[in-house]
Structures are given as C-alpha cells and as structure tokens.
Write a protein that holds these residues in place. Structure first.
Motif, PDB file in Angstrom:
ATOM      1  N   ASP A 103       0.853  -1.181   0.000  1.00  0.00           N
ATOM      2  CA  ASP A 103       0.000   0.000   0.000  1.00  0.00           C
ATOM      3  C   ASP A 103       0.898   1.243   0.000  1.00  0.00           C
ATOM      4  O   ASP A 103       1.481   1.598   1.012  1.00  0.00           O
ATOM      5  CB  ASP A 103      -0.898  -0.019   1.237  1.00  0.00           C
ATOM      6  N   VAL A 104       1.002   1.901  -1.146  1.00  0.00           N
ATOM      7  CA  VAL A 104       1.872   3.074  -1.280  1.00  0.00           C
ATOM      8  C   VAL A 104       1.074   4.372  -1.227  1.00  0.00           C
ATOM      9  O   VAL A 104       1.529   5.409  -1.717  1.00  0.00           O
ATOM     10  CB  VAL A 104       2.693   3.009  -2.591  1.00  0.00           C
ATOM     11  N   SER A 105      -0.108   4.334  -0.617  1.00  0.00           N
ATOM     12  CA  SER A 105      -0.949   5.534  -0.566  1.00  0.00           C
ATOM     13  C   SER A 105      -0.296   6.660   0.224  1.00  0.00           C
ATOM     14  O   SER A 105      -0.656   7.830   0.037  1.00  0.00           O
ATOM     15  CB  SER A 105      -2.306   5.186   0.049  1.00  0.00           C
ATOM     16  N   PHE A 106       0.667   6.335   1.094  1.00  0.00           N
ATOM     17  CA  PHE A 106       1.424   7.366   1.818  1.00  0.00           C
ATOM     18  C   PHE A 106       1.995   8.388   0.846  1.00  0.00           C
ATOM     19  O   PHE A 106       1.965   9.600   1.091  1.00  0.00           O
ATOM     20  CB  PHE A 106       2.548   6.703   2.617  1.00  0.00           C
ATOM     21  N   GLU A 113      -0.308  17.077  -0.484  1.00  0.00           N
ATOM     22  CA  GLU A 113       0.117  18.140   0.417  1.00  0.00           C
ATOM     23  C   GLU A 113       1.122  19.082  -0.234  1.00  0.00           C
ATOM     24  O   GLU A 113       1.292  20.214   0.215  1.00  0.00           O
ATOM     25  CB  GLU A 113       0.734  17.536   1.679  1.00  0.00           C
ATOM     26  N   THR A 114       1.797  18.608  -1.281  1.00  0.00           N
ATOM     27  CA  THR A 114       2.813  19.433  -1.939  1.00  0.00           C
ATOM     28  C   THR A 114       2.151  20.526  -2.760  1.00  0.00           C
ATOM     29  O   THR A 114       1.325  20.234  -3.634  1.00  0.00           O
ATOM     30  CB  THR A 114       3.695  18.572  -2.854  1.00  0.00           C
ATOM     31  N   LYS A 164       6.787   9.466   9.505  1.00  0.00           N
ATOM     32  CA  LYS A 164       6.045   9.536   8.247  1.00  0.00           C
ATOM     33  C   LYS A 164       5.121  10.748   8.173  1.00  0.00           C
ATOM     34  O   LYS A 164       4.907  11.314   7.102  1.00  0.00           O
ATOM     35  CB  LYS A 164       5.251   8.246   8.047  1.00  0.00           C
ATOM     36  N   GLY A 165       4.550  11.134   9.298  1.00  0.00           N
ATOM     37  CA  GLY A 165       3.638  12.258   9.251  1.00  0.00           C
ATOM     38  C   GLY A 165       4.309  13.571   8.928  1.00  0.00           C
ATOM     39  O   GLY A 165       3.708  14.451   8.308  1.00  0.00           O
ATOM     40  N   ALA A 166       5.572  13.737   9.330  1.00  0.00           N
ATOM     41  CA  ALA A 166       6.273  15.017   9.167  1.00  0.00           C
ATOM     42  C   ALA A 166       7.321  14.988   8.068  1.00  0.00           C
ATOM     43  O   ALA A 166       8.047  15.964   7.896  1.00  0.00           O
ATOM     44  CB  ALA A 166       6.942  15.400  10.489  1.00  0.00           C
ATOM     45  N   PHE A 167       7.403  13.910   7.299  1.00  0.00           N
ATOM     46  CA  PHE A 167       8.476  13.764   6.315  1.00  0.00           C
ATOM     47  C   PHE A 167       7.889  13.359   4.972  1.00  0.00           C
ATOM     48  O   PHE A 167       7.188  12.351   4.864  1.00  0.00           O
ATOM     49  CB  PHE A 167       9.471  12.702   6.796  1.00  0.00           C
ATOM     50  N   ALA A 196       9.691  23.625   6.767  1.00  0.00           N
ATOM     51  CA  ALA A 196       8.693  23.656   7.839  1.00  0.00           C
ATOM     52  C   ALA A 196       7.689  22.528   7.756  1.00  0.00           C
ATOM     53  O   ALA A 196       7.244  22.019   8.787  1.00  0.00           O
ATOM     54  CB  ALA A 196       7.962  25.002   7.815  1.00  0.00           C
ATOM     55  N   ALA A 197       7.301  22.118   6.549  1.00  0.00           N
ATOM     56  CA  ALA A 197       6.204  21.164   6.409  1.00  0.00           C
ATOM     57  C   ALA A 197       6.598  19.845   5.765  1.00  0.00           C
ATOM     58  O   ALA A 197       5.923  18.847   5.980  1.00  0.00           O
ATOM     59  CB  ALA A 197       5.069  21.798   5.588  1.00  0.00           C
ATOM     60  N   GLN A 198       7.681  19.818   4.963  1.00  0.00           N
ATOM     61  CA  GLN A 198       8.068  18.580   4.297  1.00  0.00           C
ATOM     62  C   GLN A 198       9.155  17.807   5.036  1.00  0.00           C
ATOM     63  O   GLN A 198       9.491  16.700   4.633  1.00  0.00           O
ATOM     64  CB  GLN A 198       8.531  18.868   2.867  1.00  0.00           C
ATOM     65  N   GLY A 199       9.709  18.391   6.078  1.00  0.00           N
ATOM     66  CA  GLY A 199      10.706  17.669   6.865  1.00  0.00           C
ATOM     67  C   GLY A 199      12.069  17.598   6.222  1.00  0.00           C
ATOM     68  O   GLY A 199      12.792  16.611   6.405  1.00  0.00           O
TER      69      GLY A 199
END
Length: 352
Positions: A103-106, A113-114, A164-167, A196-199
């Motif tokens: 599952d590569v939905s991450f 988000e980008t 994973k949430g912040a990177f 700030a947002a992509q880590g």
C-alpha cells in the motif's frame, strides 16, 4: 543460461507470511518480472504482483530483490550467478496488501500536500515563455516515474514509523526543487515550506535514494543538497541576518505592516494541507492559490566576479536572477516563436 533456477518469494498478507521456495525455468535475456509471470502461470497462480508497462517507465513493479529495491522489469537474470538463490520480497517501508503488493498511498497523500505549480496570474497560458537553460535545470527531476524506490530505501521513513507524518521523502524534495527552479512559478516560499512542512531537515544526505533510482536522477546532489543550502543561507547566515537588520531597520514600522519576517514565515502552511485556514485548504485542494501576489524578479545573489551583491544584504529573501535577462521583455513577441496559442488572433484569410 537456460534451465531451472532457485527462487524464494515472500507469500502472505497484512496478517503475516513467509518466504517460499520455487524452482522456475529461466531463459536467456529474461528479467525477474518474466520469472514472476512464469511462476504465476505454473506453480503459484494466486501470486499477487503489481505491474503495467514492463518497460521501466511506469514504476509499478517495485520490489526488493536480494534485499535491494529494484524494478522487476529492469533487473536481468544474467546479473545473478546461476547457483545463486534469488529472493524476492515486497517493499519493506509500506504496509503489505498481499504477496508482493504494498500500500503506497502514503506517497499520494504527500503528493496532495505538496503545493502545485502556481503560474503567473497576469500571463495567459499560451503566452508562457522559458529559456532553454531554465528547462534544462529542472528537466532531470521530471524523469521521475514514481516507482517510490527512493521513498522505500530512505531510512527516515523505513526505520522510523513516527517520522512519516512530518516527512515527505526524496521524491517530493525533487518536486519542490523542480518548482523552486521554475522561472514561471510564483510561489516564493517553497524553500521555507520544504523546511517547515516537508521535513527537509530530517534528511542527512546518505545518498541511498540516489543509489536505487532507476532513472539515475542525482536526487541528493542536484535536489536535496541545493535545497538545504538555500534554506541555511537565508535562515542561519550571520552576515545576511546582520545586514538585513542594519539596512532594513525601521522599514517595517514605517510601512505600517507591523509584522516581522518570522511571523510571515509562520503562515507557510496556508499554501497546502495541514493548515488551519479553511479558505487556504480549499485553495490547496484546487492546487493553485490564485490570490497570491506575484513577486518581482530580483538581482542575482553574486556578481560576475562571484562576490555577494549588496542586494543580498538588503533584501529579506534570497535573491535570484531573472531567467529572461534585463534586456528581454516578457512575454516574448509571438511572431518570433514557432508556438502559437489557439486563442491567439489569426491572420485574416486570403481572399482570391
């Protein structure tokens, strides 16, 4: 090279599984994906494997072969010894669905988000013009086939689930760099957003993502390191910070804005997901923030002798040269170009 070869293939689902041994016929010139298809046609018809083009251009058949993230369609059997057991496992970083399918939905969540490309609002789409040098700067990053091998091998997400949430990962760092280099992109805070947002700060440039890229994109050297340098130059260079305070002292108060630069940077999340602004979230869903003010081109950071220009001290963000030069008006005259927009006025029809 023909004959039967020994394979170990991971079989199972999210509940668990194990490696199973197979002996499969291998012919000269075949790749690992050919072997998987033969295995499906003979001993394991229920073996799940994702694939599409079989030409190294769709990125679907990503897997780990002898522990190395690879594309099954681009890994030739001739690279292994005839007595060697070839072990095929799913991508380790992402949740398993079944067998070799993960599952590569991450990655698609991070893609949403980008912040998307933000074209200039005062130029019609058919009138966009770029110099060839600007095309070449980011062309390398557009070769990405989104196989997510770089995402899989990056230890920041591979070994630390909490990150994973912040990177966002290497694939979206090159996306941010590509757009940051684009002369027609009007979003001026991509570097700050990456930090700030992509880590971006989590990456410690081990170059493992570059090593596994099937398109041979220099992810670390040409994207991540330059992006890190731009963030550090602006945020932590003591000379730039001191010069900014000296030359711009009192200007913010005189303009009546009453806001510091640090406060404006804190709003970087409003240009994509994870923001608390409902209007900004709606704009992020559309992909483009049409209400942004288009920044004017700035002078280059260094002069012809490679020395820092005085504008670098006085401007509140890193300067960048105009991609069109000082003597070129934008947009370029349509009569000097081969491309014409469909809405462009056509010459009158010839009357016989």
């Amino acid at each position: 090279m023909g004959g039967k070869r020994q394979f170990r293939v991971w079989r199972g689902d999210e509940q668990g599984g194990q490696l199973e041994d197979y002996q499969v016929e291998v012919n000269e010139g075949e790749v690992v994906l050919d072997v998987i298809h033969r295995l499906q046609a003979t001993e394991a018809p229920d073996l799940a494997c994702r694939w599409n083009c079989k030409a190294g251009k769709c990125g679907s058949c990503s897997m780990e072969i002898n522990g190395m993230p690879r594309l099954g369609c681009m890994t030739r059997m001739s690279t292994f010894e005839e007595t060697e057991t070839v072990t095929i496992t799913p991508l380790r970083t992402f949740p398993i669905i079944r067998d070799l399918v993960t599952d590569v939905s991450f990655n698609y969540e991070k893609a949403r988000e980008t912040p998307a490309f933000a074209p200039p609002t005062d130029v019609p789409p058919g009138d966009y013009r770029m110099q060839q040098v600007d095309v070449e700067r980011s062309q390398e990053f557009r070769k990405c086939i989104e196989c997510f091998l770089c995402q899989n091998t990056c230890h920041v997400v591979r070994d630390h689930e909490d990150n994973k949430g912040a990177f966002s990962g290497p694939r979206y760092f090159i996306r941010a760099t590509e757009l940051d280099m684009h002369p027609l992109d009007t979003k001026s805070d991509r570097k700050e957003y990456a930090q700030a947002a992509q880590g971006l700060g989590y990456c410690n440039i081990t170059k493992c993502c570059t090593e596994v890229c099937p398109e041979h994109i220099k992810i670390t050297d040409n994207a991540i390191i330059p992006m890190k340098e731009r963030v550090v130059d602006r945020r932590y260079d003591p000379i730039v910070r001191l010069g900014s305070k000296i030359f711009r002292r009192g200007q913010n108060d005189a303009s009546g804005s009453g806001k510091r630069q640090d406060e404006t940077l804190s709003t970087v999340h409003s240009h994509a997901g994870a923001s608390h602004d409902a209007h900004a979230e709606a704009e992020a869903e559309r992909g483009v923030n049409w209400h942004r003010q288009v920044p004017q081109p700035q002078a280059p950071a260094t002069d012809a002798r490679g020395r820092l220009a005085i504008s670098e001290f006085t401007f509140d963000r890193a300067a960048a040269p105009s991609p069109f030069g000082d003597d070129v008006k934008f947009p370029l005259p349509a009569d000097t170009l081969n491309y014409a927009h469909p809405d462009q006025q056509q010459p009158p029809a010839r009357q016989d």
